[in-house]
Enzyme design. Structure first.
Site, PDB file in Angstrom:
ATOM      1  N   HIS A 224       0.811  -1.226   0.000  1.00 25.68           N
ATOM      2  CA  HIS A 224       0.000   0.000   0.000  1.00 25.68           C
ATOM      3  C   HIS A 224       0.833   1.260   0.000  1.00 25.68           C
ATOM      4  CE1 HIS A 224      -3.119  -2.897   0.816  1.00 25.68           C
ATOM      5  NE2 HIS A 224      -3.839  -2.044   0.132  1.00 25.68           N
ATOM      6  N   ARG A 331     -10.376   4.111  -1.473  1.00 26.30           N
ATOM      7  CA  ARG A 331      -9.968   3.343  -0.286  1.00 26.30           C
ATOM      8  C   ARG A 331     -10.208   4.231   0.928  1.00 26.30           C
ATOM      9  NH1 ARG A 331      -5.479   1.853  -4.046  1.00 26.30           N
ATOM     10  NH2 ARG A 331      -5.344  -0.421  -4.137  1.00 26.30           N
ATOM     11  N   ARG A 367     -15.183   2.146  -1.215  1.00 25.21           N
ATOM     12  CA  ARG A 367     -14.998   0.840  -0.582  1.00 25.21           C
ATOM     13  C   ARG A 367     -15.020   1.019   0.928  1.00 25.21           C
ATOM     14  NH1 ARG A 367      -9.598  -2.419  -1.648  1.00 25.21           N
ATOM     15  NH2 ARG A 367      -8.810  -1.003  -0.053  1.00 25.21           N
ATOM     16  N   GLU A 471     -10.836 -10.532  -4.783  1.00 23.54           N
ATOM     17  CA  GLU A 471      -9.397 -10.400  -4.524  1.00 23.54           C
ATOM     18  C   GLU A 471      -8.809 -11.596  -3.779  1.00 23.54           C
ATOM     19  OE1 GLU A 471      -8.657  -6.803  -2.295  1.00 23.54           O
ATOM     20  OE2 GLU A 471     -10.480  -7.016  -1.129  1.00 23.54           O
ATOM     21  N   ASN A 494      -4.122  -6.998  -6.797  1.00 21.82           N
ATOM     22  CA  ASN A 494      -2.983  -6.971  -5.851  1.00 21.82           C
ATOM     23  C   ASN A 494      -3.112  -8.111  -4.850  1.00 21.82           C
ATOM     24  OD1 ASN A 494      -2.569  -4.557  -7.129  1.00 21.82           O
ATOM     25  ND2 ASN A 494      -3.461  -3.326  -5.499  1.00 21.82           N
ATOM     26  N   ASP A 495      -4.267  -8.164  -4.217  1.00 19.96           N
ATOM     27  CA  ASP A 495      -4.457  -9.233  -3.242  1.00 19.96           C
ATOM     28  C   ASP A 495      -4.683 -10.568  -3.938  1.00 19.96           C
ATOM     29  OD1 ASP A 495      -4.116  -8.190  -0.645  1.00 19.96           O
ATOM     30  OD2 ASP A 495      -5.942  -7.031  -0.902  1.00 19.96           O
ATOM     31  N   ARG A 505       2.601  -9.171  -0.504  1.00 14.56           N
ATOM     32  CA  ARG A 505       2.852  -8.141  -1.499  1.00 14.56           C
ATOM     33  C   ARG A 505       3.815  -7.060  -1.030  1.00 14.56           C
ATOM     34  NH1 ARG A 505      -3.267  -5.615  -1.524  1.00 14.56           N
ATOM     35  NH2 ARG A 505      -2.290  -3.691  -2.155  1.00 14.56           N
ATOM     36  N   CYS A 542      -9.264  -3.095 -10.461  1.00 12.04           N
ATOM     37  CA  CYS A 542      -8.788  -1.901  -9.753  1.00 12.04           C
ATOM     38  C   CYS A 542      -7.458  -2.145  -9.042  1.00 12.04           C
ATOM     39  CB  CYS A 542      -9.835  -1.397  -8.770  1.00 12.04           C
ATOM     40  SG  CYS A 542     -10.231  -2.585  -7.490  1.00 12.04           S
TER      41      CYS A 542
HETATM   42  C1  PEP Z   1      -6.338  -5.119  -4.542  1.00 13.70           C
HETATM   43  O1  PEP Z   1      -6.153  -5.952  -3.640  1.00 13.70           O
HETATM   44  O2  PEP Z   1      -6.006  -5.314  -5.720  1.00 13.70           O
HETATM   45  C2  PEP Z   1      -6.984  -3.836  -4.229  1.00 13.70           C
HETATM   46  C3  PEP Z   1      -7.318  -3.009  -5.180  1.00 13.70           C
HETATM   47  O3  PEP Z   1      -7.173  -3.542  -2.930  1.00 13.70           O
HETATM   48  P1  PEP Z   1      -6.018  -3.012  -1.969  1.00 13.70           P
HETATM   49  O4  PEP Z   1      -4.811  -2.775  -2.832  1.00 13.70           O
HETATM   50  O5  PEP Z   1      -6.515  -1.796  -1.312  1.00 13.70           O
HETATM   51  O6  PEP Z   1      -5.843  -4.141  -1.015  1.00 13.70           O
HETATM   52 MG    MG Z   2      -7.119  -5.639  -1.767  1.00 12.44          MG
END
Ligand code: PEP
Ligand code: MG
Length: 613
Positions: A224, A331, A367, A471, A494-495, A505, A542
């Site tokens: 993040h 977020r 979200r 995710e 990402n997740d 990550r 996203c």
């Molecule tokens: C993701 O996991 O891809 C996502 C967009 O959420 P975050 O990066 O806030 O966990």
């Molecule tokens: Mg996520």
């Protein structure tokens, strides 16, 4: 920022010379890390991991002696871990730098064992009834004074040894006090901020106009912190071992966020190259700026929705400039960061109102709180059950936490619903793994809406859509079932990549395994996308993948028509969209999906993407 992230030797005292100081010779030195946010910056280093202010002297009562000694033992063990971790990173440094640093780190590790410093401090706690930190400081000063008083012609050597003792004491004190780092505000304009580690909460405090660039020892490309730095358009290199040991405040440096490189004390040639890079960068910006008003449309006329992700309100002007068609992922964690209490409903209403009004009639996908995992639980506001298990990322995260603490979800739903009539709002649920979570959240959502209506609040006639993040592999494989409960999907790559590949990550040691182009991740994305498309349900991506222009052909080929990314990526992604033909993309995606080797996929994507980039 944690007081002291793993792998960071404390600030070097000015008097230190010899082995430690030799790493500071003014010769040009190149360091490599993970390219996180592009951009070239020439500036001065501002090291934010300087020693904290003196800790006030503190005495303890007899009955606290054992507890203080335990604190000291724990802090020493943690500090040892930090230094050992740094040592494991040395291998990526040039040999010469390794030779400089290795003996120094070995000396630190010894001092954090059964050393005179620790034995003396332990004794002082009992004899003088001192807190662990006061005892460490006193003992370090006593040892340093003895070293400096020794009859030895090698004054530089004595200074160095005294400096090392003080440095270790500072590390211990920092770990003992866990003082949150809060000096991000005093960063001089145009500085390259360096640190052992920067948490997302710290990144939220950065002033994009002041901080020219960021570099840290810790961190990965898709954590993040990285996401926030990209979103703020701050050039950044994370996961750069040896950085805080090699650089110090005031050093001149060139940071190249696109190449993942920092050059300390750049020579004439490096400076000239950086200046050339800066000029090219300005030209490219002007070129991309012209795209702002053009539609995101493929050569065969297919519209693609390009939206922005927003992590903190400071990004709003960037979003407006980037030509985003709304916010695809807001977020809301920022509302809960850097504060000790929970934001109440009215405070949340104000925050959402500002954003929704700023976006006019463009969609704003809010979200609900996605706390947990790597998202800086230390800064968690009071009143939220902090995931404390051994695997926070697999614990009470996202919607799980909200369903466990429904008051929190109710309050957030209420705040969002109260601003919904001001614009075009959608609500998104994080970390869904089973359809029932969406159903349960919807029950709460509708109950809150009824209550607000009874209270006479203005609500849109039709409630905003309630969507689910896809995710986790579980959610992706159950996407057809979740699609029956949700109004839309947002694929969080990402997740999804993290959970599919079992790779943290934000963890530098496994960063090489984090690969959203792994066929397993792509197959899950394809499955979820098709489940949504079959029901004609909106689906977007996203995660960070959406902001990579080279991946646009693949995403469009998989059937996606809505991408949400950090605002600064929008122009280049739009440029890619405008160069592509959907049939070509579909053919390309089919070819990619036949592959089983991630390296081969990366090669195909690179080759095809070059055409679009
Ligand atoms: C993701 O996991 O891809 C996502 C967009 O959420 P975050 O990066 O806030 O966990
Ligand atoms: Mg996520």
């Amino acid at each position: 920022m944690k007081t002291e992230g793993p792998g960071k030797p404390a600030a070097r005292p000015a008097e230190a010379t010899g082995r430690a100081a030799r790493t500071h010779r003014a010769a040009e030195q190149r360091l490599s890390g993970i390219a996180v946010s592009p951009g070239i910056v020439i500036g001065q280093i501002h090291d934010t991991t300087q020693a904290p202010a003196e800790v006030p002297r503190r005495s303890v009562t007899d009955d606290r002696v054992e507890a203080e000694r335990t604190r000291l033992t724990d802090a020493a063990a943690f500090s040892r871990k930090q230094v050992s971790k740094l040592k494991t990173r040395l291998s990526v440094l040039p040999e010469e730098a390794q030779e400089e640093l290795e003996p120094l780190l070995d000396a630190y590790i010894l001092m954090l064992g059964n050393s005179r410093l620790l034995r003396g401090a332990r004794k002082r706690i009992g004899d003088e009834l001192l807190s662990a930190e006061t005892a460490v400081q006193d003992e370090a000063e006593a040892i340093a004074a003895l070293i400096l008083a020794a009859k030895d012609d090698d004054k530089a050597g004595l200074n160095r040894r005294a400096g090392e003792v003080r440095e270790i004491a500072r590390r211990l004190v920092r770990n003992l006090t866990a003082t949150p780092f809060r000096s991000l505000k005093g960063v001089p304009a145009g500085a390259i901020l360096i640190s052992d580690e920067l948490t997302p909460a710290d990144a939220a405090l950065l002033e994009p106009g002041r901080v020219a660039a960021v570099a840290t020892e810790e961190g990965g490309a898709d954590g993040h912190t990285a996401i926030m730095l990209r979103a703020l358009g701050i050039p950044a290199v994370l996961g750069c071992p040896g950085l805080t040991t090699a650089a110090r405040r005031g050093d001149q440096a060139v940071l190249d966020g696109g190449a993942g490189r920092i050059t300390l004390h750049p020579g004439a040639e490096a400076l000239a190259a950086a200046k050339e890079g800066l000029a090219a960068q300005a030209k490219e910006r002007a070129r991309l700026g012209k795209l702002r008003r053009l539609p995101a449309e493929t050569t065969d006329g297919q519209q693609v929705e390009l939206q922005a992700n927003l992590e903190i309100p400071a990004e709003l002007p960037l979003i407006a400039n980037a030509g985003a068609q709304g916010i695809g992922l807001l977020r809301t964690e920022f509302l809960f960061m850097n504060r000790e209490d929970l934001p109440d409903e009215d405070a949340q209403v104000e925050a959402y109102r500002r954003i929704v009004e700023a976006m006019g009639q463009d969609p704003v996908t809010i979200r609900v709180l996605d706390w947990g995992g790597e998202k800086d639980m230390e800064a968690l506001a009071q009143g939220v059950p902090v995931p404390t298990g051994p695997n926070p990322a697999l614990g009470l995260r996202g919607i799980r936490l909200l369903l466990k603490k429904p008051e929190l979800l109710e309050e957030q739903f209420a705040a969002i619903l109260r601003v919904a009539h001001l614009g075009n709002v959608r609500i998104l649920l994080p970390m869904v793994t089973v359809p029932k979570e969406v159903a349960q959240a919807r029950e709460i959502y509708e109950r809150v809406a009824r209550r607000l209506r009874r209270r006479g609040e203005t609500l849109p006639e039709k409630l905003p859509p309630l969507g689910a993040m896809i995710e986790t592999p579980g959610a992706a494989l159950a996407a057809d079932a979740i699609a029956l409960e949700a109004d839309f999907f947002a694929i969080g790559t990402n997740d999804l990549a993290m959970y599919t590949l079992a790779v943290d990550r934000a963890e530098i040691d496994v960063a090489h395994l984090y690969d959203p182009l792994h066929p397993a991740v792509l197959r899950l994305m394809q499955f979820a996308t098709e489940a949504a498309l079959r029901l004609r349900m909106p689906v977007s991506v996203c995660g960070e993948m959406a902001g990579n222009p080279k991946l646009v052909p693949l995403l469009l080929g998989l059937g996606l028509r809505s991408l949400s990314m950090n605002a600064s990526s929008i122009p280049r992604v739009k440029q890619a969209v405008r160069s592509l033909d959907i049939d070509d993309c579909a053919r390309f995606a089919r070819r990619v999906m036949e592959q089983s080797d991630p390296a081969r996929i990366a090669q195909l994507v690179e080759r095809f993407g070059r055409k679009a980039d």
